[in-house]
Design a protein around this motif. Structure first.
Motif, PDB file in Angstrom:
ATOM      1  N   GLY A   1       0.743  -1.074   0.065  1.00  0.00           N
ATOM      2  CA  GLY A   1      -0.093   0.046   0.010  1.00  0.00           C
ATOM      3  C   GLY A   1       0.774   1.363  -0.043  1.00  0.00           C
ATOM      4  N   MET A   2       1.854   1.205   0.891  1.00  0.00           N
ATOM      5  CA  MET A   2       2.860   2.386   0.827  1.00  0.00           C
ATOM      6  C   MET A   2       3.551   2.586  -0.464  1.00  0.00           C
ATOM      7  SD  MET A   2       4.241   1.552   4.570  1.00  0.00           S
ATOM      8  CE  MET A   2       5.867   2.642   4.370  1.00  0.00           C
ATOM      9  N   ARG A   3       3.683   1.605  -1.253  1.00  0.00           N
ATOM     10  CA  ARG A   3       4.635   1.645  -2.459  1.00  0.00           C
ATOM     11  C   ARG A   3       3.518   2.345  -3.471  1.00  0.00           C
ATOM     12  NH1 ARG A   3       5.669  -4.090  -5.404  1.00  0.00           N
ATOM     13  NH2 ARG A   3       3.633  -4.207  -4.933  1.00  0.00           N
ATOM     14  N   SER A   4       2.444   1.905  -3.171  1.00  0.00           N
ATOM     15  CA  SER A   4       1.456   2.660  -4.458  1.00  0.00           C
ATOM     16  C   SER A   4       0.871   3.914  -4.165  1.00  0.00           C
ATOM     17  CB  SER A   4       0.296   1.739  -4.372  1.00  0.00           C
ATOM     18  OG  SER A   4      -0.488   1.682  -3.330  1.00  0.00           O
ATOM     19  N   GLY A   5       1.355   4.383  -2.954  1.00  0.00           N
ATOM     20  CA  GLY A   5       1.219   5.656  -2.473  1.00  0.00           C
ATOM     21  C   GLY A   5      -0.184   5.984  -1.828  1.00  0.00           C
ATOM     22  N   ILE A   6      -0.788   5.076  -1.145  1.00  0.00           N
ATOM     23  CA  ILE A   6      -2.106   5.264  -0.610  1.00  0.00           C
ATOM     24  C   ILE A   6      -2.022   5.304   1.094  1.00  0.00           C
ATOM     25  CG2 ILE A   6      -3.344   4.530  -2.377  1.00  0.00           C
ATOM     26  CD1 ILE A   6      -3.757   1.821  -1.136  1.00  0.00           C
ATOM     27  N   PRO A   7      -2.824   5.879   1.750  1.00  0.00           N
ATOM     28  CA  PRO A   7      -2.680   5.952   3.350  1.00  0.00           C
ATOM     29  C   PRO A   7      -3.169   4.380   3.594  1.00  0.00           C
ATOM     30  CG  PRO A   7      -4.941   6.915   2.382  1.00  0.00           C
ATOM     31  CD  PRO A   7      -3.740   6.834   1.170  1.00  0.00           C
ATOM     32  N   VAL A   8      -2.830   4.273   4.943  1.00  0.00           N
ATOM     33  CA  VAL A   8      -2.874   2.829   5.717  1.00  0.00           C
ATOM     34  C   VAL A   8      -3.818   2.880   6.533  1.00  0.00           C
ATOM     35  CG1 VAL A   8      -1.704   0.899   6.642  1.00  0.00           C
ATOM     36  CG2 VAL A   8      -0.782   2.114   4.425  1.00  0.00           C
ATOM     37  N   ILE A   9      -4.411   2.019   6.841  1.00  0.00           N
ATOM     38  CA  ILE A   9      -5.249   1.925   8.204  1.00  0.00           C
ATOM     39  C   ILE A   9      -5.052   0.519   8.726  1.00  0.00           C
ATOM     40  CG2 ILE A   9      -7.579   1.898   9.596  1.00  0.00           C
ATOM     41  CD1 ILE A   9      -8.690   3.867   7.707  1.00  0.00           C
ATOM     42  N   ALA A  10      -4.160   0.292   9.923  1.00  0.00           N
ATOM     43  CA  ALA A  10      -3.887  -0.938  10.399  1.00  0.00           C
ATOM     44  C   ALA A  10      -3.876  -1.127  11.949  1.00  0.00           C
ATOM     45  CB  ALA A  10      -2.378  -1.316   9.983  1.00  0.00           C
ATOM     46  N   THR A  11      -4.126  -2.319  12.330  1.00  0.00           N
ATOM     47  CA  THR A  11      -4.116  -2.766  13.773  1.00  0.00           C
ATOM     48  C   THR A  11      -2.765  -2.406  14.346  1.00  0.00           C
ATOM     49  OG1 THR A  11      -5.826  -4.334  13.185  1.00  0.00           O
ATOM     50  CG2 THR A  11      -4.791  -4.294  15.551  1.00  0.00           C
ATOM     51  N   ASP A  12      -2.534  -1.886  15.322  1.00  0.00           N
ATOM     52  CA  ASP A  12      -1.301  -1.483  15.953  1.00  0.00           C
ATOM     53  C   ASP A  12      -0.913  -2.816  16.783  1.00  0.00           C
ATOM     54  OD1 ASP A  12       0.904  -0.281  17.078  1.00  0.00           O
ATOM     55  OD2 ASP A  12      -0.101   0.886  18.280  1.00  0.00           O
ATOM     56  N   VAL A  13      -0.149  -3.795  16.086  1.00  0.00           N
ATOM     57  CA  VAL A  13       0.424  -4.734  16.580  1.00  0.00           C
ATOM     58  C   VAL A  13       1.872  -5.099  16.129  1.00  0.00           C
ATOM     59  CG1 VAL A  13      -1.990  -6.098  17.405  1.00  0.00           C
ATOM     60  CG2 VAL A  13      -0.809  -6.233  15.045  1.00  0.00           C
ATOM     61  N   GLY A  14       2.662  -5.969  16.683  1.00  0.00           N
ATOM     62  CA  GLY A  14       3.880  -6.198  16.170  1.00  0.00           C
ATOM     63  C   GLY A  14       4.629  -4.960  15.533  1.00  0.00           C
ATOM     64  N   GLY A  15       5.356  -5.147  14.351  1.00  0.00           N
ATOM     65  CA  GLY A  15       5.974  -3.909  13.608  1.00  0.00           C
ATOM     66  C   GLY A  15       5.333  -3.047  12.932  1.00  0.00           C
ATOM     67  N   VAL A  16       3.973  -3.161  12.970  1.00  0.00           N
ATOM     68  CA  VAL A  16       3.218  -2.067  12.408  1.00  0.00           C
ATOM     69  C   VAL A  16       3.433  -0.694  12.337  1.00  0.00           C
ATOM     70  CG1 VAL A  16       0.901  -1.251  11.735  1.00  0.00           C
ATOM     71  CG2 VAL A  16       1.184  -3.728  11.851  1.00  0.00           C
TER      72      VAL A  16
ATOM     73  N   LYS B   1       7.967   7.144   2.923  1.00  0.00           N
ATOM     74  CA  LYS B   1       8.255   6.237   3.894  1.00  0.00           C
ATOM     75  C   LYS B   1       8.837   4.924   3.217  1.00  0.00           C
ATOM     76  CE  LYS B   1       6.006   7.130   8.156  1.00  0.00           C
ATOM     77  NZ  LYS B   1       7.388   7.108   8.988  1.00  0.00           N
ATOM     78  N   TYR B   2       8.049   4.563   2.140  1.00  0.00           N
ATOM     79  CA  TYR B   2       8.351   3.400   1.176  1.00  0.00           C
ATOM     80  C   TYR B   2      10.000   3.367   0.826  1.00  0.00           C
ATOM     81  CZ  TYR B   2       9.159   0.453  -2.811  1.00  0.00           C
ATOM     82  OH  TYR B   2       9.868  -0.542  -3.667  1.00  0.00           O
ATOM     83  N   GLU B   3      10.029   4.529   0.112  1.00  0.00           N
ATOM     84  CA  GLU B   3      11.265   4.885  -0.516  1.00  0.00           C
ATOM     85  C   GLU B   3      12.679   4.999   0.425  1.00  0.00           C
ATOM     86  OE1 GLU B   3      10.627   8.434  -2.558  1.00  0.00           O
ATOM     87  OE2 GLU B   3       9.415   7.405  -4.259  1.00  0.00           O
ATOM     88  N   ALA B   4      12.085   5.394   1.672  1.00  0.00           N
ATOM     89  CA  ALA B   4      13.218   5.900   2.607  1.00  0.00           C
ATOM     90  C   ALA B   4      13.831   4.619   3.368  1.00  0.00           C
ATOM     91  CB  ALA B   4      12.673   6.592   3.930  1.00  0.00           C
ATOM     92  N   GLY B   5      12.803   3.515   3.697  1.00  0.00           N
ATOM     93  CA  GLY B   5      12.864   2.299   4.719  1.00  0.00           C
ATOM     94  C   GLY B   5      12.599   1.041   3.931  1.00  0.00           C
ATOM     95  N   PHE B   6      11.970   0.704   2.896  1.00  0.00           N
ATOM     96  CA  PHE B   6      11.116  -0.343   2.859  1.00  0.00           C
ATOM     97  C   PHE B   6      11.296  -0.832   1.201  1.00  0.00           C
ATOM     98  CE2 PHE B   6       9.019   1.428   6.312  1.00  0.00           C
ATOM     99  CZ  PHE B   6       9.156   0.279   7.264  1.00  0.00           C
TER     100      PHE B   6
END
Length: 396
Positions: A309-324, A369-374
């Motif tokens: 999702g980050m790669r395609s340039g869209i916002p993300v809504i996700a459960t705050d668990v693990g490394g999210v 964020k994708y370009e910088a770290g993923f």
């Protein structure tokens, strides 16, 4: 040129061809071992991309796992050999697990790799035992610990005990998130000096495959296997509260709980706005048509679906668990939602559904964020360097 291995399985033999591009030179011979390859999940996609990247860098790569599927066909198309295992089973089974250890030892003795790289919990246990007894430099990539918060208590305690035992003779561990690194330290699984954090990365897409997050009405997309720990029903219940708003939803993935979720959604009056697309190899194409990436889940490592999702340039809504939270910065490139919190989930969905400008702003930050770290290049470089270090320091 081609290399032929004659690998023993029970009383029969399998011929495996490894095609090596002319002029590339075989720099390292690496075995990638993952528990299963008959399902489409984050670990399997990671192994596929990493294996192809290593092969392109001149390495000879052999992948071993339980089962075959579309990903193993892709590996073969790239000249990477795949060896299916006979005795490895998904759950804990002492009889089959012991046979799997001996089977993998026989394979490794024949292949004689410079490095054994292991992925997923079950393979991580068996592979480290086999690698240690053969003196092969071995690294385990933890794509989320089996003893993480959210795992059923009995299973969590069992795997924690096993990991502590196996950790005593583990050579090195890659964690895909700082969360998992700290979790291993907290439970004294292995010293920090034997671990390294390398965030997952995925190959980029052309600019034409970037989304237009401001497009309205928005299409929501959740890429996730229909199995624990993913929570598709929570998302549907939240959207039930927002049925008066304009939106569409794509579920991408398959699994044992798909039928249950399909049946549940069919009772809604807005069921015609929900599509079940199954396993797809064109997630990048689907993402370019989407405006919001969603992942509702009980537990997680560092999910590739969010990076997509980050790669395609869209916002993300996700459960705050693990490394999210290492990917999604709350109120910056999306929203973090507490586990099982339907009220906050519905509220954050409403904010993005109603506000195209906010989607555009957050989507732009997701791409940054994708370009910088993923990126895949960064992940491959860090992984390759760590592999080399382990081989060079073997026995020292």
């Amino acid at each position: 040129m081609s290399i032929v291995y004659r690998l023993p399985f029970h009383e029969s033999f399998v011929m495996v061809w490894v095609d090596i591009p002319k002029g590339s030179g075989v720099d390292m011979k690496i075995v990638q071992f993952v528990t299963r390859m008959d399902v489409l999940g984050g670990a399997q996609i990671h192994v596929r991309d990493l294996s192809i990247g290593l092969a392109n860098d001149g390495c000879e790569v052999i992948v071993i796992a339980l089962g075959k599927g579309p990903i193993t066909e892709e590996l073969t198309d790239h000249g990477i050999s795949f060896v299916p295992l006979n005795h490895l089973v998904h759950g804990i089974n002492p009889f089959h697990d012991l046979r799997a250890v001996f089977e993998i030892r026989r394979l490794l003795k024949t292949i004689k790799p410079n490095l054994l790289a292991i992925h997923s919990s079950k393979a991580g246990i068996i592979g480290r035992i086999a690698g240690k007894t053969l003196g092969i430099p071995t690294v385990f990539t933890a794509h989320g610990w089996a003893f993480t918060e959210g795992v059923p208590e009995r299973k969590r305690k069992l795997y924690l005990t096993i990991e502590k035992i196996v950790g005593k003779f583990s050579r090195a561990i890659i964690t895909v998130s700082k969360y998992d690194y700290n979790l291993a330290l907290k439970h004294n699984v292995i010293p920090g000096s034997k671990m390294k954090v390398i965030h997952n990365g995925i190959p980029d897409v052309p600019h034409i495959k970037r989304s237009k997050p401001e497009k309205h009405p928005p299409k929501l997309m959740m890429v996730a296997r229909f199995a624990f720990p993913k929570d598709h029903l929570l998302l549907l219940k939240a959207l039930e509260r927002l049925q008066a708003l304009e939106w569409e939803l794509d579920f991408v993935g398959d699994g044992p709980m798909r039928k249950e979720v399909e049946t549940y959604s069919s009772h809604y009056t807005f069921s015609d706005r929900i599509r079940f697309l199954g396993d797809r190899g064109d997630v990048a194409d689907l993402a370019v048509q989407s405006q919001v990436c969603i992942l509702t889940t009980k537990l997680e490592g560092l999910p590739l679906s969010i990076i997509e999702g980050m790669r395609s340039g869209i916002p993300v809504i996700a459960t705050d668990v693990g490394g999210v939270s290492e990917m999604v910065e709350d109120n910056v490139n999306g929203y973090l939602v507490p586990k099982d919190d339907i009220d906050i989930l519905a509220d954050r969905l409403k904010m993005l559904i109603l506000n195209p400008n906010l989607r555009e702003q957050m989507g732009r930050r997701s791409r940054q964020k994708y370009e910088a770290g993923f990126s895949f290049e960064g992940m491959l470089e860090d992984t390759f360097s760590y592999y080399r270090m382990l081989m060079q320091s073997n026995g020292k």
